[in-house]
Design a protein around this motif. Sequence first.
Motif, PDB file in Angstrom:
ATOM      1  N   UNK A 183       8.302  -2.992   2.302  1.00  0.00           N
ATOM      2  CA  UNK A 183       8.250  -1.959   1.277  1.00  0.00           C
ATOM      3  C   UNK A 183       9.557  -1.178   1.271  1.00  0.00           C
ATOM      4  N   UNK A 184      10.073  -0.919   0.071  1.00  0.00           N
ATOM      5  CA  UNK A 184      11.262  -0.079  -0.084  1.00  0.00           C
ATOM      6  C   UNK A 184      10.857   1.231  -0.732  1.00  0.00           C
ATOM      7  N   UNK A 185      11.290   2.343  -0.149  1.00  0.00           N
ATOM      8  CA  UNK A 185      10.873   3.662  -0.614  1.00  0.00           C
ATOM      9  C   UNK A 185      11.977   4.376  -1.395  1.00  0.00           C
ATOM     10  N   UNK A 186      11.595   5.462  -2.054  1.00  0.00           N
ATOM     11  CA  UNK A 186      12.524   6.180  -2.928  1.00  0.00           C
ATOM     12  C   UNK A 186      13.724   6.753  -2.186  1.00  0.00           C
ATOM     13  N   UNK A 187      13.600   6.960  -0.885  1.00  0.00           N
ATOM     14  CA  UNK A 187      14.722   7.533  -0.137  1.00  0.00           C
ATOM     15  C   UNK A 187      15.616   6.463   0.482  1.00  0.00           C
ATOM     16  N   UNK A 188      15.356   5.194   0.134  1.00  0.00           N
ATOM     17  CA  UNK A 188      16.206   4.117   0.621  1.00  0.00           C
ATOM     18  C   UNK A 188      15.736   3.477   1.908  1.00  0.00           C
ATOM     19  N   UNK A 189      14.722   4.039   2.554  1.00  0.00           N
ATOM     20  CA  UNK A 189      14.226   3.451   3.794  1.00  0.00           C
ATOM     21  C   UNK A 189      13.251   2.312   3.489  1.00  0.00           C
ATOM     22  N   UNK A 190      13.038   1.461   4.485  1.00  0.00           N
ATOM     23  CA  UNK A 190      12.133   0.323   4.337  1.00  0.00           C
ATOM     24  C   UNK A 190      11.214   0.236   5.544  1.00  0.00           C
ATOM     25  N   UNK A 191      10.095  -0.476   5.370  1.00  0.00           N
ATOM     26  CA  UNK A 191       9.211  -0.752   6.498  1.00  0.00           C
ATOM     27  C   UNK A 191       8.321  -1.936   6.160  1.00  0.00           C
ATOM     28  N   UNK A 192       7.862  -2.625   7.204  1.00  0.00           N
ATOM     29  CA  UNK A 192       6.945  -3.741   7.020  1.00  0.00           C
ATOM     30  C   UNK A 192       5.533  -3.218   6.877  1.00  0.00           C
ATOM     31  N   UNK A 193       4.750  -3.860   6.004  1.00  0.00           N
ATOM     32  CA  UNK A 193       3.375  -3.422   5.766  1.00  0.00           C
ATOM     33  C   UNK A 193       2.560  -4.604   5.258  1.00  0.00           C
ATOM     34  N   UNK A 194       1.280  -4.367   4.999  1.00  0.00           N
ATOM     35  CA  UNK A 194       0.419  -5.423   4.471  1.00  0.00           C
ATOM     36  C   UNK A 194       0.673  -5.590   2.972  1.00  0.00           C
ATOM     37  N   UNK A 195       0.018  -6.577   2.381  1.00  0.00           N
ATOM     38  CA  UNK A 195       0.194  -6.854   0.954  1.00  0.00           C
ATOM     39  C   UNK A 195      -0.696  -5.970   0.088  1.00  0.00           C
ATOM     40  N   UNK A 196      -1.346  -4.976   0.706  1.00  0.00           N
ATOM     41  CA  UNK A 196      -2.243  -4.087  -0.032  1.00  0.00           C
ATOM     42  C   UNK A 196      -1.492  -3.057  -0.865  1.00  0.00           C
ATOM     43  N   UNK A 197      -0.202  -2.888  -0.590  1.00  0.00           N
ATOM     44  CA  UNK A 197       0.582  -1.846  -1.260  1.00  0.00           C
ATOM     45  C   UNK A 197       1.334  -2.434  -2.449  1.00  0.00           C
ATOM     46  N   UNK A 198       1.530  -1.599  -3.464  1.00  0.00           N
ATOM     47  CA  UNK A 198       2.198  -2.045  -4.688  1.00  0.00           C
ATOM     48  C   UNK A 198       3.284  -1.052  -5.080  1.00  0.00           C
ATOM     49  N   UNK A 199       4.289  -1.556  -5.826  1.00  0.00           N
ATOM     50  CA  UNK A 199       5.314  -0.652  -6.329  1.00  0.00           C
ATOM     51  C   UNK A 199       4.657   0.411  -7.212  1.00  0.00           C
ATOM     52  N   UNK A 200       5.217   1.605  -7.133  1.00  0.00           N
ATOM     53  CA  UNK A 200       4.761   2.808  -7.834  1.00  0.00           C
ATOM     54  C   UNK A 200       3.617   3.514  -7.103  1.00  0.00           C
TER      55      UNK A 200
END
Length: 236
Positions: free
Chosen positions: A135-152
Amino acid sequence: MTGKHHLKRVAAPRSWPIAKKTSKWVAKPSPGPHSEEYGMPLIIVLRDMLHLADKAKEIRQILHEGKVLVDGKVRKDHRFPVGLFDVISIPELNANYRVMIGQDGKFKLVPIADAGMKLLKIVNKTMVSGGKIQLGFHDGTTMLASNDYHTKDSVVLKVPEKSIDQHLKYEVGSMAFVIDGKHAGTLGKIKDIRVIKSTTPNRVTISTPQGDFDTVEKYVVVVGKDAPAVDLGVKA
């Protein structure tokens, strides 16, 4: 004085809460989280917003002594970029603040009690090595996560651990905060999401006690379901 670490004050982004007609130069953010458009150097927070000192030299000394934390981590670079939803902590003063956008489109600080939670909007989602989801976040950081999350969608992150505490879905009925445009700084409920099949940006209708309004989708950040999941210092 060169343009490498500074920019002309009159050319600073409109979101920076600084006077335009004082000194000629202002610090330029270091490379890091947040773009220059949606971030500002830490010295602006400490000198221009919190007034902890008048001179850059004094601010650098405060930072050198490890007295300021951003999202739970000590930051010593006076040009470190801070921006929307970041948590600024000064333990010596027992003070915590969340960086927000006001209705004038400028950054402001909201005093908060809990410095351990940060709100992040998911702006991209990719598959990386091993089939893992990043996942890429609005502040430029990233992290690994499950496929349950979506952009926006948004998440509430525990800091400094960087573990997800809540998943906030981008959908009708969710509470949202507008970060740009003429309705910047407004909190309300998502009433309608209109996907436009062209180069025109998608539109979102936000409902507030004062009435409904439309805004561009990219200006909308989900902040909760029935109420904000973290203290934003803003009322619907």
